[in-house]
Design an enzyme around this catalytic site. Sequence first.
Site, PDB file in Angstrom:
ATOM      1  N   LYS A  64      14.553  -1.267  -0.958  1.00 52.75           N
ATOM      2  CA  LYS A  64      13.515  -1.705  -0.033  1.00 52.75           C
ATOM      3  C   LYS A  64      13.439  -3.232   0.073  1.00 52.75           C
ATOM      4  O   LYS A  64      13.102  -3.774   1.121  1.00 52.75           O
ATOM      5  CB  LYS A  64      12.179  -1.151  -0.533  1.00 52.75           C
ATOM      6  CG  LYS A  64      11.015  -1.329   0.404  1.00 52.75           C
ATOM      7  CD  LYS A  64       9.834  -0.572  -0.167  1.00 52.75           C
ATOM      8  CE  LYS A  64       8.574  -0.781   0.629  1.00 52.75           C
ATOM      9  NZ  LYS A  64       7.462   0.013   0.066  1.00 52.75           N
ATOM     10  N   GLU A  75       0.800   0.132   4.039  1.00 48.90           N
ATOM     11  CA  GLU A  75       0.454   0.872   2.819  1.00 48.90           C
ATOM     12  C   GLU A  75      -1.021   0.752   2.432  1.00 48.90           C
ATOM     13  O   GLU A  75      -1.680   1.772   2.213  1.00 48.90           O
ATOM     14  CB  GLU A  75       1.351   0.415   1.663  1.00 48.90           C
ATOM     15  CG  GLU A  75       2.763   0.957   1.823  1.00 48.90           C
ATOM     16  CD  GLU A  75       3.786   0.204   0.990  1.00 48.90           C
ATOM     17  OE1 GLU A  75       3.390  -0.624   0.161  1.00 48.90           O
ATOM     18  OE2 GLU A  75       4.987   0.454   1.187  1.00 48.90           O
ATOM     19  N   ASP A 119       5.716   7.870   1.709  1.00 43.56           N
ATOM     20  CA  ASP A 119       5.624   6.557   1.075  1.00 43.56           C
ATOM     21  C   ASP A 119       7.036   6.205   0.621  1.00 43.56           C
ATOM     22  O   ASP A 119       7.532   6.754  -0.357  1.00 43.56           O
ATOM     23  CB  ASP A 119       4.654   6.635  -0.114  1.00 43.56           C
ATOM     24  CG  ASP A 119       4.647   5.365  -0.959  1.00 43.56           C
ATOM     25  OD1 ASP A 119       5.288   4.370  -0.561  1.00 43.56           O
ATOM     26  OD2 ASP A 119       3.991   5.366  -2.022  1.00 43.56           O
ATOM     27  N   ASP A 145      -3.466  -3.336  -3.886  1.00 46.17           N
ATOM     28  CA  ASP A 145      -2.233  -2.567  -4.071  1.00 46.17           C
ATOM     29  C   ASP A 145      -1.206  -3.374  -4.858  1.00 46.17           C
ATOM     30  O   ASP A 145      -0.544  -4.261  -4.323  1.00 46.17           O
ATOM     31  CB  ASP A 145      -1.677  -2.190  -2.680  1.00 46.17           C
ATOM     32  CG  ASP A 145      -0.374  -1.403  -2.756  1.00 46.17           C
ATOM     33  OD1 ASP A 145       0.137  -1.186  -3.871  1.00 46.17           O
ATOM     34  OD2 ASP A 145       0.124  -1.003  -1.692  1.00 46.17           O
TER      35      ASP A 145
END
Lengths: 622, 212
Positions: A83, A183, A21, A205
Amino acid sequence: MAFIELTVLNNASRQTAIGIDLGTTNSLGAMWVDGRPIVLHPEGENGYVPSALHFAEDGRILVGRAARDRALIDPQHTLFSIKRFMGRGLADVARDIESVPCPVSESPTGVIQFEMRGKAYTPQELSALILMKVHDMACRALGGKETTRVVITVPAYFDDAQRNATRDAARLAGLDVLRIVNEPTAASLAYGLDQRKQGNVAVFDLGGGTFDVSILSIEEGVFRVLSTHGDTHLGGDDIDRALVAVALEDLARTLPAPALRDPAFRQLLRLAAEKCKIELSSAPEAEMHVTLPESGMQWRRRFSREEFDALAAPLVERTIDACRQALADAKLERNAIDEVVLVGGATRIPLVRKRVEQFFARKPHTELNPDEVVALGAAVQAHVLAGGTRDILLMDVTPLSLGMETMGGAVAKVILRNSTIPCSASEGFTTYADNQTGIDFHVVQGERELARDCRTLGRFKLSGIPPMPAGMARVAVKFHIDANGVLTVSAKEESTGLSARIEVAPMNGLTDAQVESMLKASYEHARADFDQSRLANLKVEIGTMLRATERGLRNYRAELDKETLRDLEDAMKSAREAAERDDVNALQKARDVFERAAEPLAAVMMDSVAKQALTGKRLDEV
Amino acid sequence: MNVCPRCQATLETPLACGACGALLAAVGGPHADPFALFGLEPAWALDAADLKRRLLRFTRLVHPDFFATASEPERHAAESASAALNSAYQVLDDEASRADWLIGHFGGPDEQAERSMPRSFLMEVLDWNEALEAARASAPSAPERQAIARLAAELGERRRQVFESIAARFAAHAAGERGQLAPARQDLNAARYLDKTLAEIAGLRVAQSLST
């Protein structure tokens, strides 16, 4: 023997792959071990690698916890949330750039570059460093067992450029990416919901910086994503910012404006807000406090759960809106959802849990640590991809429509969003002039009507069309979105069967050549590092040999013949001289010559030791 | 039905062998027969649940996840086979695209050929658009919004009737009656107008539920 070992090793590595992850805030590795996914952490560590980098004065780059710890002392040389910049251009990240402490530029292909201590780094290179750290942590947890096969997760909403950037980061880290997985989709695997014969799952999420919701159906072990929706700028960090805003408003009365803008102070405030938020998840009220710079005065403010909920409510409602949209896209009503899975640290916030439970009228799964669910799910998928099982299958979708710009700037959709991947589509083109041999086209991703409102994936140039009258050429362009959600384009002229050539100019991405040259540079870098350590070792070794030889000569000089002695003394002189310089090869050669020249002396010494032993003397008297 | 060149087992799909797991030469591509990929004969009547079961069963044979560590050509074959299956499912699962494909397959007129709609129908379309515009411009509780809910129900019913008519045309065509495909195409074109309006109403409703 060697062969058997190799076979065993190959078998072991064939069966294993690590799920990673690669998060905005933290990164984590997990693997399928003994029938279930586990987080990989070395003894005494939790396995989390903060996605932070620190650029030290001596040129070293610290990654993870060490880097995050440096942020308080030296925020100017510490980077977070890399990211957010993956596969993006400067224009896309104007808001995120504000929190970057160093100069930021854009390469000619639209790749962001951070300038730290006189060097430029792309997000791909920096993410590669984080991946290497996670991989290293995972391998240590596995007791040194090496596997370079990985599955890396990305937000469902990542577009083609962002997925490619992630893949390039892994390549730069020397990892073999079996799959890029979404994800929320990965998260659905973590709970072992495949045991269910049939049902619909919502994965909610809410991470530090991004929000995704996906609706999946499960049937006989097949997880099929029906729809996915999200917001790339919505997360727990926004709630921290809301708390910081309250603090700043209050502090503006006591502190001068420049002190409020100080990056180190901002960082302190951010951490204090985060701490307060976390405490409020389990306590009815919590205190946010910071020590003011210079004066050393303490600033304190109590927040009740109610106050906090009021700050967070608008953000939470945005997540519920996205859930409505995702359900509509999946053509399901709320009550058709059988299971709700919570992912991401921000789902610990009681208000979030309450609203999600209300909306779906289902108690969400919270048994697993929401910070680990994605990595655990990635490990399940890694197990499938490494050939470990065929019982589980994930059928994912592409989150964004793919289209081409037509005359007048409109978009003709070629592949619709929420199409199951892999998927392909073909579009026909023809020439509009006699003997035209090329066609340019513009591929975009997004839902808007006009090309300029969508994201450019690339401009393609089709060339090598055989000369023929206008409108005669029949060029079929095939778009393929693979299981990673990454696009490839190929073209063929159908009347002649000739393959036309397609040149792709990646947008906000690295070309293969650039990745190659970065890889080469990192090998050369590694080579230089290796030489450096070899040089140091050789110097130490030569020093030890010189001291031993000098001692030996003091006692046994008389027992060596003239020629041997001269050779030895020449070799010692050369070795001494070589040790003064930094030429690895010369040093190695001098060491080898020295070793050979010292052999007769060593023999004499051994001989003498043996004789002494025979005559009953103790060794230390020799 | 074909047999597997490797193990001679009878094939359910030309994409792969369910018995020995062999990936067979890619027969995908946009022009491939979607029915054939699912081991079905081209026909209007279709059992949706059976189609989905076939999709899951065949995907288990060809999905790239099960070839992640295989050779490059195998990985490539899995990608194409899986993509072909997904595209074919999309065509078959959706009534409108299935009808479109079948009319073409049976040699009927294409979408452009039967473009002219009856004038009365076009007038109706204009009415729907006006109702939509009125609803967009009005407040959430306004009567225009109630009207749009009624319109959605009405159009849904019309759509059902249109597809009943299409089903009857295909049944007649299968029984050997001539001249069924052109009216089927006209029905399908009407369905497209209905679908477009229904999609806009759905979009408006999501936007409304978001704003309330």
